[in-house]
Design a protein around this motif. Structure first.
Motif, short mmCIF file in Angstrom:
data_model
loop_
_atom_site.label_atom_id
_atom_site.label_comp_id
_atom_site.label_asym_id
_atom_site.label_seq_id
_atom_site.Cartn_x
_atom_site.Cartn_y
_atom_site.Cartn_z
N UNK A 56 0.86 -1.23 0.25
CA UNK A 56 0.05 0.04 0.10
C UNK A 56 0.81 1.23 0.06
N UNK A 57 2.06 1.06 0.42
CA UNK A 57 2.93 2.38 0.74
C UNK A 57 3.82 2.49 -0.47
N UNK A 58 4.31 1.49 -1.14
CA UNK A 58 5.31 1.61 -1.91
C UNK A 58 4.97 1.62 -3.67
N UNK A 59 3.70 0.80 -3.75
CA UNK A 59 3.48 0.42 -5.07
C UNK A 59 2.04 1.02 -5.65
N UNK A 60 2.23 1.73 -6.82
CA UNK A 60 1.06 2.49 -7.32
C UNK A 60 -0.01 1.28 -7.60
N UNK A 61 -1.15 1.79 -7.67
CA UNK A 61 -2.35 0.98 -7.98
C UNK A 61 -2.06 -0.06 -9.00
N UNK A 62 -1.68 0.20 -10.24
CA UNK A 62 -1.66 -0.59 -11.18
C UNK A 62 -0.58 -1.90 -10.98
N UNK A 63 0.22 -1.75 -9.96
CA UNK A 63 1.28 -2.75 -10.01
C UNK A 63 1.01 -3.33 -8.30
N UNK A 64 -0.02 -3.07 -7.74
CA UNK A 64 -0.41 -3.36 -6.55
C UNK A 64 -1.13 -4.75 -6.45
N UNK A 65 -0.25 -5.84 -6.28
CA UNK A 65 -0.98 -7.09 -6.20
C UNK A 65 -1.02 -7.82 -4.96
N UNK A 66 -1.83 -8.27 -4.16
CA UNK A 66 -1.69 -9.12 -2.86
C UNK A 66 -2.33 -10.21 -2.84
N UNK A 67 -1.82 -11.61 -2.73
CA UNK A 67 -2.48 -12.50 -2.71
C UNK A 67 -3.15 -12.87 -1.41
N UNK A 68 -2.56 -12.42 -0.34
CA UNK A 68 -3.41 -12.21 0.79
C UNK A 68 -2.96 -10.88 1.72
#
Length: 202
Positions: A56-68
């Motif tokens: 949430x802090x370092x990655x912009x929305x298009x690159x932000x993927x979280x599997x959990x």
């Protein structure tokens, strides 16, 4: 480069993978939004930790993927946090130990969604287990947090450096657990799994 085209099979694979990553990102976003909305109604203070804090802090929305999602709540608010989780469509895994045990042992609760559209969640009440004897005190780390809004709902974020160090310590701890000798690993499994033949009383 100009004049160079990837093979059709590679193009299809990349398109498929991009679609899968978008689905993963949307699952995490929907899960976080629903949990934060329910947590707000239950007056639960939620902090993103470990990989979720950095995503949430370092990655912009298009690159932000979280599997959990990895989230922290104060131990005295765990009961309300679980009520919020149920309202959001999340529930502990079938093999998870009861919340009172996880609170007493400073463990994590793994939550699963009621549908495939929700991402799994790791819910903790402590940043670090007391046995690690880290020099940083949890109240100090929490005092350095900042508040942000996610879809209109409040979420706390650790200081970026605190989040990085906390993630590194967690990864090292999990790696150390995997490297335990056979006997101690079986004991750890028995102490943290409801399916083990271990009798627990509240």
């Amino acid at each position: 480069a100009a004049g160079i085209e990837p093979p059709p099979t590679l193009t299809q694979q990349l398109t498929t993978r991009a679609g899968e990553e978008r689905h993963v990102a949307l699952r995490a976003r929907l899960t976080l939004q629903r949990f934060l909305a329910a947590a707000g109604r239950e007056h639960v203070e939620v902090t993103a930790v470990r990989s979720s804090a950095l995503a949430l802090d370092l990655y912009p929305e298009p690159m932000r993927t979280q599997r959990e999602l990895e989230l922290h709540v104060p131990p005295e608010q765990l009961t309300r946090a679980l009520a919020a989780a149920r309202s959001a469509g999340l529930a502990p895994d079938a093999g998870e130990l009861p919340p009172w045990w996880m609170r007493a042992t400073h463990g994590e609760l793994r939550l699963r969604g009621s549908s495939a559209h929700l991402a799994p969640v790791r819910l903790s009440t402590r940043l670090h287990h007391p046995s690690l004897l880290v020099s940083a005190r949890e109240p100090e780390l929490l005092a350095r947090r900042r508040r942000i809004k996610i879809e209109g709902h409040e979420l706390h974020l650790l200081d970026p450096l605190d989040a990085l160090l906390e993630l590194a310590l967690t990864l090292a701890t999990r790696a150390g657990q995997d490297a335990l000798t056979t006997g101690r690993r079986h004991l750890l499994t028995a102490a943290t799994s409801a399916s083990a033949p271990l009798r627990l009383a509240e």
